[in-house]
Design a protein around this motif. Structure first.
Motif, PDB file in Angstrom:
ATOM      1  N   GLY A  72       0.825  -1.198   0.000  1.00  0.00           N
ATOM      2  CA  GLY A  72       0.000   0.000   0.000  1.00  0.00           C
ATOM      3  C   GLY A  72       0.862   1.252   0.000  1.00  0.00           C
ATOM      4  N   SER A  73       0.485   2.244  -0.798  1.00  0.00           N
ATOM      5  CA  SER A  73       1.250   3.487  -0.881  1.00  0.00           C
ATOM      6  C   SER A  73       0.330   4.697  -0.813  1.00  0.00           C
ATOM      7  CB  SER A  73       2.063   3.534  -2.180  1.00  0.00           C
ATOM      8  OG  SER A  73       2.738   4.776  -2.289  1.00  0.00           O
ATOM      9  N   ARG A  74       0.690   5.614   0.084  1.00  0.00           N
ATOM     10  CA  ARG A  74      -0.052   6.873   0.207  1.00  0.00           C
ATOM     11  C   ARG A  74       0.488   7.928  -0.738  1.00  0.00           C
ATOM     12  NH1 ARG A  74       1.844   6.735   6.302  1.00  0.00           N
ATOM     13  NH2 ARG A  74       3.531   5.744   5.106  1.00  0.00           N
ATOM     14  N   PHE A  75       1.659   7.690  -1.298  1.00  0.00           N
ATOM     15  CA  PHE A  75       2.389   8.746  -1.990  1.00  0.00           C
ATOM     16  C   PHE A  75       2.529   8.525  -3.494  1.00  0.00           C
ATOM     17  CE2 PHE A  75       4.527   8.495   2.352  1.00  0.00           C
ATOM     18  CZ  PHE A  75       3.628   9.387   2.925  1.00  0.00           C
ATOM     19  N   ILE A  76       1.694   7.660  -4.057  1.00  0.00           N
ATOM     20  CA  ILE A  76       1.644   7.517  -5.505  1.00  0.00           C
ATOM     21  C   ILE A  76       0.311   8.065  -6.000  1.00  0.00           C
ATOM     22  CG2 ILE A  76       3.178   5.523  -5.577  1.00  0.00           C
ATOM     23  CD1 ILE A  76       0.722   3.741  -5.927  1.00  0.00           C
ATOM     24  N   ASN A  77       0.190   8.192  -7.316  1.00  0.00           N
ATOM     25  CA  ASN A  77      -1.045   8.695  -7.904  1.00  0.00           C
ATOM     26  C   ASN A  77      -2.236   7.849  -7.469  1.00  0.00           C
ATOM     27  OD1 ASN A  77      -2.636  10.320  -9.574  1.00  0.00           O
ATOM     28  ND2 ASN A  77      -2.475   8.872 -11.273  1.00  0.00           N
ATOM     29  N   GLY A  78      -3.231   8.500  -6.892  1.00  0.00           N
ATOM     30  CA  GLY A  78      -4.405   7.802  -6.388  1.00  0.00           C
ATOM     31  C   GLY A  78      -4.384   7.584  -4.898  1.00  0.00           C
ATOM     32  N   GLY A  79      -3.221   7.746  -4.262  1.00  0.00           N
ATOM     33  CA  GLY A  79      -3.116   7.607  -2.812  1.00  0.00           C
ATOM     34  C   GLY A  79      -3.277   8.947  -2.123  1.00  0.00           C
ATOM     35  N   SER A  80      -3.521   8.933  -0.809  1.00  0.00           N
ATOM     36  CA  SER A  80      -3.705  10.183  -0.077  1.00  0.00           C
ATOM     37  C   SER A  80      -3.528   9.964   1.416  1.00  0.00           C
ATOM     38  CB  SER A  80      -5.096  10.774  -0.343  1.00  0.00           C
ATOM     39  OG  SER A  80      -6.102   9.930   0.200  1.00  0.00           O
ATOM     40  N   VAL A  81      -3.330  11.071   2.134  1.00  0.00           N
ATOM     41  CA  VAL A  81      -3.245  11.072   3.591  1.00  0.00           C
ATOM     42  C   VAL A  81      -4.227  12.118   4.111  1.00  0.00           C
ATOM     43  CG1 VAL A  81      -1.776  11.432   5.611  1.00  0.00           C
ATOM     44  CG2 VAL A  81      -0.819  10.421   3.526  1.00  0.00           C
ATOM     45  N   VAL A  82      -5.074  11.710   5.060  1.00  0.00           N
ATOM     46  CA  VAL A  82      -6.081  12.614   5.615  1.00  0.00           C
ATOM     47  C   VAL A  82      -5.994  12.607   7.136  1.00  0.00           C
ATOM     48  CG1 VAL A  82      -8.543  13.136   5.746  1.00  0.00           C
ATOM     49  CG2 VAL A  82      -7.605  12.118   3.669  1.00  0.00           C
ATOM     50  N   ASP A  83      -6.061  13.787   7.736  1.00  0.00           N
ATOM     51  CA  ASP A  83      -6.124  13.927   9.201  1.00  0.00           C
ATOM     52  C   ASP A  83      -4.930  13.320   9.929  1.00  0.00           C
ATOM     53  OD1 ASP A  83      -8.547  15.231   9.002  1.00  0.00           O
ATOM     54  OD2 ASP A  83      -9.720  13.399   9.224  1.00  0.00           O
ATOM     55  N   SER A  84      -3.779  13.277   9.296  1.00  0.00           N
ATOM     56  CA  SER A  84      -2.583  12.789   9.967  1.00  0.00           C
ATOM     57  C   SER A  84      -1.780  13.974  10.474  1.00  0.00           C
ATOM     58  CB  SER A  84      -1.738  11.959   8.999  1.00  0.00           C
ATOM     59  OG  SER A  84      -0.660  11.345   9.675  1.00  0.00           O
ATOM     60  N   SER A  85      -1.142  13.805  11.617  1.00  0.00           N
ATOM     61  CA  SER A  85      -0.356  14.888  12.182  1.00  0.00           C
ATOM     62  C   SER A  85       0.859  15.187  11.311  1.00  0.00           C
ATOM     63  CB  SER A  85       0.106  14.535  13.593  1.00  0.00           C
ATOM     64  OG  SER A  85       1.090  13.513  13.545  1.00  0.00           O
ATOM     65  N   PHE A  86       1.361  16.394  11.401  1.00  0.00           N
ATOM     66  CA  PHE A  86       2.553  16.768  10.639  1.00  0.00           C
ATOM     67  C   PHE A  86       3.727  15.861  11.013  1.00  0.00           C
ATOM     68  CE2 PHE A  86       6.610  19.027  10.470  1.00  0.00           C
ATOM     69  CZ  PHE A  86       6.664  19.356   9.118  1.00  0.00           C
ATOM     70  N   LYS A  87       3.832  15.535  12.304  1.00  0.00           N
ATOM     71  CA  LYS A  87       4.939  14.703  12.759  1.00  0.00           C
ATOM     72  C   LYS A  87       4.897  13.328  12.106  1.00  0.00           C
ATOM     73  CE  LYS A  87       7.004  12.661  16.914  1.00  0.00           C
ATOM     74  NZ  LYS A  87       6.900  12.517  18.384  1.00  0.00           N
ATOM     75  N   ARG A  88       3.722  12.703  12.080  1.00  0.00           N
ATOM     76  CA  ARG A  88       3.607  11.374  11.484  1.00  0.00           C
ATOM     77  C   ARG A  88       3.861  11.411   9.980  1.00  0.00           C
ATOM     78  NH1 ARG A  88       1.132   7.199  14.430  1.00  0.00           N
ATOM     79  NH2 ARG A  88       1.553   5.982  12.565  1.00  0.00           N
ATOM     80  N   LEU A  89       3.320  12.436   9.321  1.00  0.00           N
ATOM     81  CA  LEU A  89       3.515  12.556   7.877  1.00  0.00           C
ATOM     82  C   LEU A  89       4.984  12.788   7.547  1.00  0.00           C
ATOM     83  CD1 LEU A  89       2.201  12.637   5.098  1.00  0.00           C
ATOM     84  CD2 LEU A  89       1.804  15.087   5.420  1.00  0.00           C
ATOM     85  N   PHE A  90       5.637  13.635   8.351  1.00  0.00           N
ATOM     86  CA  PHE A  90       7.063  13.903   8.137  1.00  0.00           C
ATOM     87  C   PHE A  90       7.883  12.632   8.320  1.00  0.00           C
ATOM     88  CE2 PHE A  90      11.226  14.729  10.037  1.00  0.00           C
ATOM     89  CZ  PHE A  90      11.823  15.470   9.026  1.00  0.00           C
ATOM     90  N   LEU A  91       7.606  11.877   9.392  1.00  0.00           N
ATOM     91  CA  LEU A  91       8.363  10.654   9.644  1.00  0.00           C
ATOM     92  C   LEU A  91       8.175   9.644   8.516  1.00  0.00           C
ATOM     93  CD1 LEU A  91       7.810  10.122  13.481  1.00  0.00           C
ATOM     94  CD2 LEU A  91       9.943  10.724  12.326  1.00  0.00           C
ATOM     95  N   SER A  92       6.958   9.576   7.982  1.00  0.00           N
ATOM     96  CA  SER A  92       6.695   8.636   6.893  1.00  0.00           C
ATOM     97  C   SER A  92       7.448   9.028   5.625  1.00  0.00           C
ATOM     98  CB  SER A  92       5.192   8.570   6.604  1.00  0.00           C
ATOM     99  OG  SER A  92       4.497   8.027   7.702  1.00  0.00           O
ATOM    100  N   LYS A  93       7.380  10.308   5.270  1.00  0.00           N
ATOM    101  CA  LYS A  93       8.045  10.753   4.043  1.00  0.00           C
ATOM    102  C   LYS A  93       9.565  10.769   4.197  1.00  0.00           C
ATOM    103  CE  LYS A  93       4.514  13.228   1.536  1.00  0.00           C
ATOM    104  NZ  LYS A  93       4.226  14.357   0.644  1.00  0.00           N
TER     105      LYS A  93
END
Length: 239
Positions: free
Chosen positions: A124-145
């Motif tokens: 599963g990928s949030r960062f390809i075309n068709g994927g998305s991230v909703v309501d995630s904290s900046f910290k979690r999104l930063f750590l993931s990317k």
């Protein structure tokens, strides 16, 4: 889609509040596909009524199986116990997802389609075309990317998302990694698994991720860094 023998493995800890919503969403997928089994893994990390809710569900609906695993030491043990149960019971396709509906069960047919079209692994990928991230904290999104970027550089992988926990496999791949002793003790296990299977026939599947939880422990981060640097200098592979 033809009827397929697949299983969902879902570790649960303190999921009492959202349990009914989770089960309703899973049942909808099972009805859509006219097949499916869900292994609900519960251990001592859960302090609320999650165990009893899972037990009751398993008693009234045989599509749900309670896996009580008090020996688990961490979340990685929970995932691997789920994979073992599904593999031993002979399921052809096994999909891992979170219990808190941060992963949308409606994506399961997409995973299955990917696995029946010549792929051994579907990540599963949030960062390809068709994927998305909703309501995630900046910290979690930063750590993931940042984790994805750093892992790709140090490990030589080429995936758009190295940290998502919504993933699926054919049974023969599960058999292979069940024999491996993972170094990860927390969620870096998702990255470790991708690295070890980087030479498999895999595909990244777009997913919609929703999470309001900002918590990532210092211990988990340290374990992630330790494991990352271990594999930087130890280029193991499972296939």
């Amino acid at each position: 889609m033809e009827k397929l023998d697949f299983a969902l493995i879902i570790p649960l800890a303190n999921e009492e509040e959202g349990f009914d919503m989770l089960v309703t969403a899973i049942k909808k997928v099972f009805c859509q596909l006219n097949c499916g089994k869900a292994y609900l893994i519960v251990d001592n990390a859960s302090k609320d009524e999650t165990y009893n809710l899972c037990k009751n569900m398993a008693e009234i609906d045989n599509r749900f199986v309670l896996v009580w695993a008090p020996e688990n030491r961490n979340v990685v043990d929970a995932y691997l116990r789920g994979y073992k149960e599904a593999f031993v019971n002979g399921h052809e396709y096994i999909i891992e997802m979170d219990a808190g509906l941060s992963h949308d069960p409606s994506a399961v047919p997409t995973f299955l389609r990917s696995l029946t079209e010549g792929n051994d692994c579907a990540f599963g990928s949030r960062f390809i075309n068709g994927g998305s991230v909703v309501d995630s904290s900046f910290k979690r999104l930063f750590l993931s990317k940042f984790g994805t970027w750093l892992s790709n550089i140090l490990l030589g992988t080429r995936m758009a998302d190295m940290t998502s926990g919504f993933i699926g496999f054919k049974a023969d791949i599960v058999k292979i990694f069940l024999e491996h002793k993972f170094k990860s003790k927390a969620h870096f296990y998702q990255t470790e698994l991708r690295f070890l299977l980087r030479y498999s026939r895999y595909i990244e599947v777009p997913i919609h991720y929703c999470s309001a939880s900002p918590r990532v422990s210092k211990k988990a981060v340290l374990n992630a860094l330790s494991t990352l640097f271990y594999y930087t200098f130890n280029r193991l592979r499972l296939v």
